[in-house]
Write an enzyme that holds these catalytic residues in place. Structure first.
Site, PDB file in Angstrom:
ATOM      1  N   HIS A  85      51.966  38.701  47.255  1.00  0.00           N
ATOM      2  CA  HIS A  85      53.083  39.188  48.133  1.00  0.00           C
ATOM      3  C   HIS A  85      52.632  39.784  49.217  1.00  0.00           C
ATOM      4  O   HIS A  85      51.546  40.326  49.458  1.00  0.00           O
ATOM      5  CB  HIS A  85      54.070  39.881  46.943  1.00  0.00           C
ATOM      6  CG  HIS A  85      53.611  40.922  46.382  1.00  0.00           C
ATOM      7  ND1 HIS A  85      53.330  42.388  47.022  1.00  0.00           N
ATOM      8  CD2 HIS A  85      53.206  41.382  45.158  1.00  0.00           C
ATOM      9  CE1 HIS A  85      52.915  43.234  46.417  1.00  0.00           C
ATOM     10  NE2 HIS A  85      52.803  42.742  45.211  1.00  0.00           N
ATOM     11  N   CYS A 103      48.982  43.015  41.191  1.00  0.00           N
ATOM     12  CA  CYS A 103      49.146  41.928  42.110  1.00  0.00           C
ATOM     13  C   CYS A 103      48.273  41.787  43.471  1.00  0.00           C
ATOM     14  O   CYS A 103      47.571  42.720  43.739  1.00  0.00           O
ATOM     15  CB  CYS A 103      50.647  41.830  42.782  1.00  0.00           C
ATOM     16  SG  CYS A 103      51.850  41.694  41.475  1.00  0.00           S
TER      17      CYS A 103
END
Length: 344
Positions: free
Chosen positions: A194, A210
């Site tokens: 992301h 992440c």
């Protein structure tokens, strides 16, 4: 250093490197070659900008810039000093398909299907205690304007620091996931690729596990990658290759630390049996290899003069290793940048 690419291809690659807000694209080398790109130099202007601004301009992660330029002040690089822009690298020893993430070098490689190129992005990964795990998986979902729902483990970690996270952060400029996210199919789907709403953290260990990209990079990747794309995450702090002309290259990055006491510049770097074979080969210069292992510049280092290879079968890179076979570096030159951020 002589380029392995024709002049036109090299010119296009250098344009890609020097354009701001454009992905760094390289023509794919032959199957028996893994060396791509060229290093360039940059003279720091007297404009008061931090090193991150220079790294962002050239699509390099912050730690990558510090590995290549040890001793540089990350907050205020000295005006008129010359920096190396580490645009040359060895492809990871993986299948050239889909997305490949090498945690140790904090880079993401994207091999678009049917195109003879690789696109390289700097990334942020999981901080100590919230490591991004190696895996082979795929993109299960693409999410524009994502909301952020912290997991129980994230809540627990920040609660221990006296911080209370909201149940959900809505989409928008204050969302730490940025404007685009791609969910990985691995596990319960908690890991994503992301964007970010911060101006720091790319090329560092700052996330909650992440993989984080700069806003313009995630937008470009998001628009290019279809659902179902293969994703492989590896941890290869040391890569090497025997090129078709016989030249042998060694690329050493600081390994990921396991505790606060580890110094990534001096902690042992483990080698596989094939890695030791490359290092100990009579065709490799032992002193050059020792220097490269100590320096850990994050850039390919030529460790012999080169001689045409008749059977140019590529040597495999060093993969996830055991602690049994290791080389230690006796001197620290670059400190591991550590970030603390409430972002995923």
């Amino acid at each position: 250093m002589k380029s392995l690419f024709p002049p036109g291809a090299l010119f296009l690659a250098l344009i890609a490197i020097t354009q701001h807000a454009s992905a760094t694209e390289y023509p794919l080398p032959a199957d028996n070659s893994r060396l791509i790109g060229e290093n360039t130099t940059y003279v720091v202007p007297n404009d008061g900008r931090p090193l991150e601004a220079i790294a962002a301009k050239y699509k390099i992660g912050l730690l990558g810039m510090l590995e290549a330029n040890p001793g540089t002040d990350p907050w205020l690089p000295k005006a008129n000093t010359q920096l190396t822009i580490p645009g040359q690298m060895l492809l990871p020893d993986t299948k050239r398909e889909g997305i490949v993430v090498n945690l140790a070098e904090l880079r993401l490689y994207y091999y678009p299907r049917g195109e003879n190129k690789v696109v390289v992005y700097p990334i942020g990964i999981g901080q100590l205690g919230a490591n991004t795990p190696p895996m082979v998986t795929s993109i299960s979902q693409k999410i524009p304007n994502p909301t952020w729902t912290p997991t129980p483990n994230i809540r627990k970690r920040y609660a221990a620091e006296g911080k209370t996270l909201p149940g959900t952060v809505p989409a928008g400029p204050d969302n730490p996931m940025g404007l685009y996210a791609m969910r990985l199919a691995w596990g319960k789907g908690h890991y994503l690729i992301h964007g970010t709403n911060a101006d720091f953290g790319i090329g560092m260990r700052v996330s909650s596990g992440c993989i984080r990209l700069r806003p313009d990079d995630i937008e470009a990747l998001f628009s290019s990658v279809p659902v179902g794309t293969r994703v492989q995450i590896v941890n290869q702090p040391v890569k090497y290759a025997v090129e078709p002309d016989g030249k042998r290259y060694l690329e050493v990055h600081q390994p990921l630390s396991h505790s606060d006491k580890d110094d990534p510049q001096t902690m042992p770097v483990a080698l596989t049996a094939s890695g030791k074979k490359f290092v100990k080969s009579e065709h490799s210069d032992a002193e050059m290899i020792k220097e490269a292992m100590t320096r850990r510049s994050g850039m390919p280092v030529l460790v012999n003069q080169g001689e045409a290879v008749t059977d140019a079968t590529p040597m495999p890179a060093i993969v996830q290793q055991s602690d049994a076979d290791s080389l230690s570096a006796p001197q620290a030159t670059v400190d591991q940048a550590k970030g603390e951020s409430p972002q995923n």
